[in-house]
Design a protein around this motif. Structure first.
Motif, PDB file in Angstrom:
ATOM      1  N   ARG A 115     -24.779  23.107   2.398  1.00 10.13           N
ATOM      2  CA  ARG A 115     -25.139  24.155   1.434  1.00 10.13           C
ATOM      3  C   ARG A 115     -26.448  23.845   0.716  1.00 10.13           C
ATOM      4  O   ARG A 115     -27.151  24.761   0.275  1.00 10.13           O
ATOM      5  CB  ARG A 115     -24.003  24.326   0.416  1.00 10.13           C
ATOM      6  CG  ARG A 115     -24.185  25.497  -0.540  1.00 10.13           C
ATOM      7  CD  ARG A 115     -22.871  25.875  -1.210  1.00 10.13           C
ATOM      8  NE  ARG A 115     -22.391  24.853  -2.115  1.00 10.13           N
ATOM      9  CZ  ARG A 115     -22.548  24.895  -3.447  1.00 10.13           C
ATOM     10  NH1 ARG A 115     -23.188  25.915  -4.000  1.00 10.13           N
ATOM     11  NH2 ARG A 115     -22.058  23.948  -4.202  1.00 10.13           N
ATOM     12  N   SER A 116     -26.794  22.571   0.622  1.00 18.94           N
ATOM     13  CA  SER A 116     -27.998  22.181  -0.112  1.00 18.94           C
ATOM     14  C   SER A 116     -29.243  22.135   0.761  1.00 18.94           C
ATOM     15  O   SER A 116     -30.334  21.847   0.272  1.00 18.94           O
ATOM     16  CB  SER A 116     -27.784  20.803  -0.753  1.00 18.94           C
ATOM     17  OG  SER A 116     -27.651  19.802   0.242  1.00 18.94           O
ATOM     18  N   ASP A 117     -29.105  22.416   2.053  1.00 19.10           N
ATOM     19  CA  ASP A 117     -30.244  22.284   2.976  1.00 19.10           C
ATOM     20  C   ASP A 117     -30.321  23.519   3.863  1.00 19.10           C
ATOM     21  O   ASP A 117     -29.585  23.654   4.837  1.00 19.10           O
ATOM     22  CB  ASP A 117     -30.071  21.021   3.828  1.00 19.10           C
ATOM     23  CG  ASP A 117     -31.238  20.799   4.788  1.00 19.10           C
ATOM     24  OD1 ASP A 117     -32.252  21.527   4.680  1.00 19.10           O
ATOM     25  OD2 ASP A 117     -31.119  19.910   5.650  1.00 19.10           O
ATOM     26  N   GLU A 118     -31.237  24.433   3.514  1.00 25.72           N
ATOM     27  CA  GLU A 118     -31.366  25.673   4.271  1.00 25.72           C
ATOM     28  C   GLU A 118     -31.670  25.421   5.740  1.00 25.72           C
ATOM     29  O   GLU A 118     -31.189  26.129   6.627  1.00 25.72           O
ATOM     30  CB  GLU A 118     -32.469  26.549   3.664  1.00 25.72           C
ATOM     31  CG  GLU A 118     -32.172  27.081   2.287  1.00 25.72           C
ATOM     32  CD  GLU A 118     -33.298  27.957   1.780  1.00 25.72           C
ATOM     33  OE1 GLU A 118     -34.122  28.405   2.623  1.00 25.72           O
ATOM     34  OE2 GLU A 118     -33.381  28.184   0.565  1.00 25.72           O
ATOM     35  N   ALA A 119     -32.455  24.409   6.025  1.00 23.56           N
ATOM     36  CA  ALA A 119     -32.881  24.160   7.396  1.00 23.56           C
ATOM     37  C   ALA A 119     -31.732  23.732   8.297  1.00 23.56           C
ATOM     38  O   ALA A 119     -31.826  23.834   9.517  1.00 23.56           O
ATOM     39  CB  ALA A 119     -33.969  23.094   7.423  1.00 23.56           C
TER      40      ALA A 119
END
Length: 469
Positions: A447-451
């Motif tokens: 959830r904290s890393d869009e990539a």
């Protein structure tokens, strides 16, 4: 920017599997004609993964246990260790889950993702083969669109495996398939390795509405009534039993092989115990009748789905050994759903029967933890105090049992697949979200890393790509 960083690894894994020489049909040692048991084999390979050590978490283990300040070690895609006094190994990715919860991945055993994908247009509607009341010859996997954006939305809700079923228009709707919730170019690349096939059946209003003459959608056919439903089941099982006898005689005596029949191949698989029956059925009296029919022909209903009146016969279901796959609070939208109650799930659990919370919805699957929480809270209001860690079995261990995969997933036991979710808080809270989702030890969603969030090819270049505004 690479919006699909795992795609290269996926392609490599699939190419390796494709070159592995898996056969498309089974033959016995004497090379006699036989019924292929696995003509569309799984090519699933876990995504690349490394060792992960999660510590300081509140852990629900999936078997009814709760571990405070617990640790979980993932290695080689499996749960390697779980407990409170684990030492931090070398060469691992350390995740401090202080204040967070860890659970087994959620398994939805009633989904139509892929066969009724988004966008919901007629061209994508491949969930019901309405050409006749008995279509046991069709397989849901042949209608699954792997690019359905619903798969990645479900992943963000903690779904690690799901069971795709045909719709409920038919008495015998066809085969279901169990999938790992991973991006893939093909449905075979998602198929849960070694999971049994299932057969979708339906009773009650749906078949008689679709085919009956009483103002139905496709008037002029049988069944017209619940009487016709039961007659249709029995006629099909009689034919299947005869087909089974012919193949057994051929296997024993030789001679000319029976002529293959795709419909009867599936029904014979049920009678042989190789294919699990999952039956759409609302009313208690009909579930009791179906259990009698199964005893008449020597097969077993693995799970009744929707089952809004299971609370009325929970003791009978426990004695028979069928799971009830239920909504938390859907009821009243047609006559056979009229007697649904919100306490259905906890009452079935209290009776010692196998209770499951399912979605049957592309939206509900995104928050299935909250659906289970609603059922848990409704039970508590009438004095059924089920520990949260025990209720979690409605989302992992029990659906795994119903799909024949509980020996490999559904709980955080050493040796099982590392299908794991780290939640921001108590997963029965409406405020908690899935922070990280691991499937076979591979971090598939963060959830904290869009990539790190997979995006389907269908979404590329579209507004709100990957649900990111």
């Amino acid at each position: 920017m690479n919006r699909f960083p795992m795609a290269g690894a996926l392609c490599a894994a699939l190419l390796v599997a494709a070159c592995g020489g898996q056969g498309s049909a089974d033959k016995d040692k004497n090379d006699k004609a036989s019924i292929p048991t696995n003509p569309f084999p799984s090519t699933y390979e876990p995504y690349p993964n490394g060792a992960v050590f999660i510590e300081n978490a509140t852990i629900i283990d999936g078997t009814g246990g709760l571990i405070e300040k617990g640790s979980l070690l993932i290695r080689n895609g499996k749960v390697a260790a779980i407990g409170t006094e684990l030492e931090l190994p070398e060469d691992v990715t350390r995740i401090d889950a202080e204040g967070r919860w860890v659970t087994p991945g959620i398994i939805d055993n009633h989904s139509h993702l892929g066969v009724y994908p988004s966008p919901s247009v007629d061209a994508h509607g491949d969930g019901n083969e309405i050409s006749g009341p008995v279509t046991a010859e069709v397989w849901a996997e042949h209608g699954v669109w792997p690019q359905d954006p619903g798969f990645t939305r479900a992943m963000a809700g903690g779904i690690t495996s799901l069971h795709i079923l045909p719709g409920s228009a038919n008495l015998f709707g066809g085969r279901g398939v169990t999938l790992k919730n991973v991006p893939s170019r093909t449905v075979q690349g998602m198929k849960f390795p070694g999971a049994p096939y299932t057969l979708k059946m339906a009773c009650g209003e749906n078949p008689k509405r679709v085919y009956g003459y009483g103002g139905g959608e496709y008037p002029g056919g049988s069944p017209y009534s619940r009487m016709g439903n039961v007659a249709g089941y029995r006629e099909s099982w009689i034919r299947a039993a005869d087909y089974k006898r012919k193949w057994e005689k051929y296997a024993k005596e030789g001679g000319d092989a029976p002529t293959r029949d795709l419909e009867l191949d599936t029904l014979k698989g049920v009678l042989d115990g190789d294919i699990l029956v999952h039956m759409h059925c609302y009313r208690a009296d009909e579930m009791a009748q179906v259990m009698d029919i199964s005893k008449e022909f020597g097969y077993k209903v693995t799970a009744f789905h929707h089952a809004v009146e299971s609370y009325k016969i929970a003791d009978k279901l426990a004695e028979y050994g069928a799971c009830s796959s239920m909504w938390a609070d859907w009821w009243g939208f047609k006559m056979e759903a009229y007697d649904g109650i919100k306490e259905n799930v906890p009452l079935v659990h209290k009776a010692g029967a196998c209770a499951i919370v399912h979605s049957d919805s592309d939206i509900g699957i995104q928050r299935l933890n909250q659906e289970a929480a609603k059922a848990w809270a409704d039970g508590k209001r009438i004095g059924i105090n089920i520990p949260e860690q025990e209720a979690w079995q409605w989302l992992s261990m029990n659906p795994a049992k119903s799909l024949g995969i509980a020996d490999r997933t559904g709980s955080l036991e050493p040796g099982k697949m590392a299908d794991v979710v780290i939640w921001s808080g108590n997963p029965f809270s409406v405020y908690s979200k899935a922070d990280q989702v691991f499937i076979d030890g591979a971090l598939m969603y963060d959830r904290s890393d869009e990539a790190s969030r997979p995006v389907m090819d269908f979404e590329l270049g579209q507004p709100g790509e990957g649900d990111m505004k």
